[in-house]
Design a protein around this motif. Structure first.
Motif, short mmCIF file in Angstrom:
data_model
loop_
_atom_site.label_atom_id
_atom_site.label_comp_id
_atom_site.label_asym_id
_atom_site.label_seq_id
_atom_site.Cartn_x
_atom_site.Cartn_y
_atom_site.Cartn_z
N GLY A 24 -8.44 -6.98 -4.33
CA GLY A 24 -7.48 -7.83 -3.56
C GLY A 24 -8.10 -9.27 -3.25
O GLY A 24 -7.30 -9.89 -2.91
N GLY A 25 -9.20 -9.09 -2.68
CA GLY A 25 -9.94 -10.23 -2.17
C GLY A 25 -9.26 -10.81 -1.07
O GLY A 25 -9.10 -12.12 -1.10
N GLY A 26 -8.67 -9.91 -0.09
CA GLY A 26 -7.84 -10.57 1.05
C GLY A 26 -6.39 -10.51 0.76
O GLY A 26 -5.69 -10.74 1.80
N GLY A 27 -5.97 -10.36 -0.60
CA GLY A 27 -4.73 -10.09 -0.77
C GLY A 27 -4.31 -8.92 -1.63
O GLY A 27 -4.86 -7.94 -1.48
N GLY A 28 -3.34 -9.18 -2.45
CA GLY A 28 -3.13 -7.94 -3.23
C GLY A 28 -1.91 -6.83 -2.55
O GLY A 28 -1.61 -5.83 -3.09
N GLY A 29 -1.68 -7.11 -1.47
CA GLY A 29 -0.85 -6.32 -0.65
C GLY A 29 -1.16 -5.26 0.13
O GLY A 29 -2.51 -4.92 0.07
N ASN A 30 -0.20 -4.42 0.85
CA ASN A 30 -0.76 -3.54 1.81
C ASN A 30 -1.00 -2.29 1.00
O ASN A 30 -0.34 -1.72 0.40
CB ASN A 30 0.56 -3.42 2.75
CG ASN A 30 0.09 -2.46 3.80
OD1 ASN A 30 0.18 -0.91 3.66
ND2 ASN A 30 -0.08 -2.96 4.81
N VAL A 31 -2.37 -1.57 1.33
CA VAL A 31 -2.76 -0.52 0.68
C VAL A 31 -1.69 0.84 1.01
O VAL A 31 -1.43 1.78 -0.10
CB VAL A 31 -4.19 -0.34 0.88
CG1 VAL A 31 -4.36 0.20 2.22
CG2 VAL A 31 -4.89 0.93 -0.26
N GLN A 32 -1.25 0.97 2.25
CA GLN A 32 -0.44 1.89 2.84
C GLN A 32 0.78 2.12 1.59
O GLN A 32 1.36 3.09 1.14
CB GLN A 32 -0.27 2.08 3.91
CG GLN A 32 0.67 3.37 4.50
CD GLN A 32 -0.15 4.47 3.95
OE1 GLN A 32 -1.32 4.79 4.20
NE2 GLN A 32 0.22 5.49 3.31
N GLU A 33 1.40 0.81 1.57
CA GLU A 33 2.61 0.55 0.70
C GLU A 33 2.08 1.10 -0.80
O GLU A 33 2.89 1.75 -1.59
CB GLU A 33 3.23 -0.74 0.68
CG GLU A 33 3.62 -1.25 2.03
CD GLU A 33 4.08 -2.65 1.99
OE1 GLU A 33 4.07 -3.37 0.94
OE2 GLU A 33 4.32 -3.14 3.16
N GLY A 34 1.11 0.66 -1.26
CA GLY A 34 0.68 1.25 -2.56
C GLY A 34 0.46 2.55 -2.71
O GLY A 34 0.74 3.10 -3.69
N LEU A 35 -0.18 3.22 -1.70
CA LEU A 35 -0.20 4.45 -1.73
C LEU A 35 0.90 5.44 -1.59
O LEU A 35 1.27 6.22 -2.45
CB LEU A 35 -1.14 5.26 -0.54
CG LEU A 35 -2.83 4.89 -0.42
CD1 LEU A 35 -3.22 5.12 0.64
CD2 LEU A 35 -3.33 5.62 -1.69
N ASP A 36 1.93 4.80 -0.92
CA ASP A 36 3.27 5.50 -0.92
C ASP A 36 4.07 5.18 -1.97
O ASP A 36 4.75 6.16 -2.52
CB ASP A 36 4.15 4.72 0.48
CG ASP A 36 3.58 5.12 1.75
OD1 ASP A 36 2.83 5.91 1.74
OD2 ASP A 36 3.77 4.32 2.53
N THR A 37 3.90 4.09 -2.84
CA THR A 37 4.54 3.94 -4.04
C THR A 37 3.95 4.88 -5.13
O THR A 37 4.80 5.55 -5.86
CB THR A 37 4.28 2.48 -4.50
OG1 THR A 37 5.00 1.72 -3.66
CG2 THR A 37 4.96 2.18 -5.85
N SER A 109 -1.47 -3.03 -3.15
CA SER A 109 -0.17 -2.37 -3.58
C SER A 109 0.21 -2.82 -4.94
O SER A 109 0.72 -1.94 -5.57
CB SER A 109 1.14 -2.87 -2.45
OG SER A 109 1.01 -4.26 -2.46
N SER A 110 -0.37 -3.77 -5.38
CA SER A 110 0.04 -4.57 -6.45
C SER A 110 -0.32 -3.72 -7.52
O SER A 110 0.25 -3.49 -8.70
CB SER A 110 -0.53 -5.93 -6.92
OG SER A 110 -1.74 -6.07 -6.48
N SER A 111 -1.44 -2.94 -7.63
CA SER A 111 -1.98 -1.96 -8.69
C SER A 111 -0.88 -0.98 -9.02
O SER A 111 -0.76 -0.29 -10.04
CB SER A 111 -3.30 -1.64 -8.26
OG SER A 111 -4.39 -2.39 -8.39
N PHE A 112 -0.11 -0.66 -8.02
CA PHE A 112 0.66 0.66 -8.16
C PHE A 112 2.13 0.35 -8.41
O PHE A 112 2.94 1.17 -8.58
CB PHE A 112 0.56 1.27 -6.81
CG PHE A 112 -0.84 2.08 -6.70
CD1 PHE A 112 -1.29 2.92 -7.34
CD2 PHE A 112 -1.49 1.63 -5.57
CE1 PHE A 112 -2.49 3.53 -7.14
CE2 PHE A 112 -2.57 2.03 -5.35
CZ PHE A 112 -3.51 3.02 -6.06
N GLU A 113 2.34 -1.11 -8.49
CA GLU A 113 3.97 -1.46 -8.83
C GLU A 113 4.54 -0.82 -10.24
O GLU A 113 5.60 -0.63 -9.95
CB GLU A 113 3.78 -2.86 -8.80
CG GLU A 113 3.70 -3.68 -7.33
CD GLU A 113 4.87 -3.64 -6.27
OE1 GLU A 113 5.87 -2.80 -6.76
OE2 GLU A 113 4.62 -3.85 -5.08
#
Length: 366
Positions: A24-37, A109-113
């Motif tokens: 993510g390099g500082g971005g890419g969304g919130n990881v907890q949101e990604g895990l929840d998704t 989060s974006s990897s899990f969208e």
């Protein structure tokens, strides 16, 4: 171990999440949101990651699934049911079947969208991405479609009905025009929306996408999680991306501005008699040491909490915090075609008031 062909389980999710947070390099969304998704997707059905070569129906289209918005927004929200809506919007416009999904970028989060759409339609997540690291603009994740006479379709939804920010959009046109409308919609929705967009062929994906993006995320995550201290974790991932710990110091002069669902700003990390200035536009865009440029996006820049090893987004930085700064060269990133055009960097240069293109001219196709 071949990572790119697997049915995902909870252990895989943890490794992909850690590696995606790095990319993510500082971005890419919130990881907890990604895990929840990801967890919700596994409750709905099976999620399988496959290489493009394993997709049996070569005549259908691949969709990009992404979240669009500001990491710093406190009002950003979209419910899980928006995925069904945006998929329906897209299917009403498509003449071919959907055969798989990819993320716009790799991030917390974006990897899990793509996971919920994959589970809903029982289709694979393809082991690729529009870009193998996170980036600020949708056009950077458009696989080069913005060049020539290409038009596209984008569908988005997000916000909260209870506070009248919920909004849906279906738009067709050029990549630039539709991406601007999507970004504006995210802002109107309170900061973020979920988006399905840019139907492409497998052939286009193989030529323009970031093949093996999930491989790198998995390997980075596995290595990072095996470390015993923050510095050890970074040293574990260094061989995978030729990375280097640049400094450890205290954050000062942090500034953040949010405009049209995008964060921008800068801060300084002071250490050992030197000042490391970091610029960000959602993701980290540049780093200078005592006024000399050391790294420029799409080089990977990473900030880690020096106490607990938590990988920090640009929105989580705060004055007085001790951080470790890590960098890896762009040559070790899996870059999509959308990052290889000069025009996509001009707006960032104008807003941050820094040069970028002259430092990365070797990646450009125009």
């Amino acid at each position: 171990m071949e990572v790119l062909k697997m049915i995902i389980n909870s252990t895989d999710i943890q490794k992909i999440a850690a590696g995606s947070l790095i990319l993510g390099g500082g971005g890419g969304g919130n990881v907890q949101e990604g895990l929840d998704t990801a967890a919700k997707a596994l409750q709905m059905g099976q999620v399988e990651i496959l290489p493009a070569s394993d997709i049996s129906n070569k005549d259908g289209v691949v969709l990009t699934i992404s979240g669009v918005g500001s990491p710093a927004s406190e009002n950003a929200f979209y419910a899980d049911d928006v995925y069904e809506k945006i998929l329906h919007f897209m299917q009403t416009q498509l003449e071919q079947n959907i055969i798989g999904f990819i993320p716009c970028e790799m991030g917390g989060s974006s990897s899990f969208e793509p996971f919920i759409p994959a589970a809903l339609l029982n289709l694979p997540v393809i082991n690729s991405a529009c870009d193998g690291r996170a980036h600020p603009f949708g056009i950077m994740g458009s696989l080069g479609l913005e060049k020539g006479e290409n038009h596209t379709i984008q569908a988005g939804a997000g916000g909260r009905k209870e506070d009248n920010t919920y909004i849906e959009i279906l738009t067709m046109g050029t990549i630039e025009a539709t991406s601007d409308l999507i970004r504006n919609t995210a802002s109107k929705a309170g900061g973020a929306i979920a988006v399905a967009r840019n139907p492409i062929s497998l052939t286009w994906l193989e030529e323009a996408g970031a093949t093996g993006a999930y491989d790198l995320a998995y390997q980075l995550g596995e290595a990072y999680l095996s470390g015993s201290t923050p510095a050890d974790s970074l040293n574990k991932i260094s061989p995978l991306v030729d990375g280097t710990i640049l400094c450890r110091g205290i954050v000062r002069e942090y500034t953040l501005h949010t405009e049209n669902a995008l964060d921008n700003g800068h801060f300084t990390v002071s250490t050992d008699g030197s000042d490391y200035k970091m610029y960000f536009f959602n993701e980290y865009m540049a780093l200078e040491r005592d006024g000399t440029r050391l790294h420029t996006f799409p080089d990977l820049l990473l900030t880690v909490d020096a106490a607990d090893g938590r990988i920090l987004s640009t929105a989580e930085i705060e004055n007085g915090r001790e951080v470790i700064v890590f960098a890896a060269p762009k040559e070790k990133m899996i870059l999509g075609k959308g990052l290889r055009y000069r025009s996509t960097y001009r707006r960032i240069e104008e807003i941050l008031k820094i040069d970028m293109q002259k430092y990365i001219s070797d990646i450009f196709l125009d």
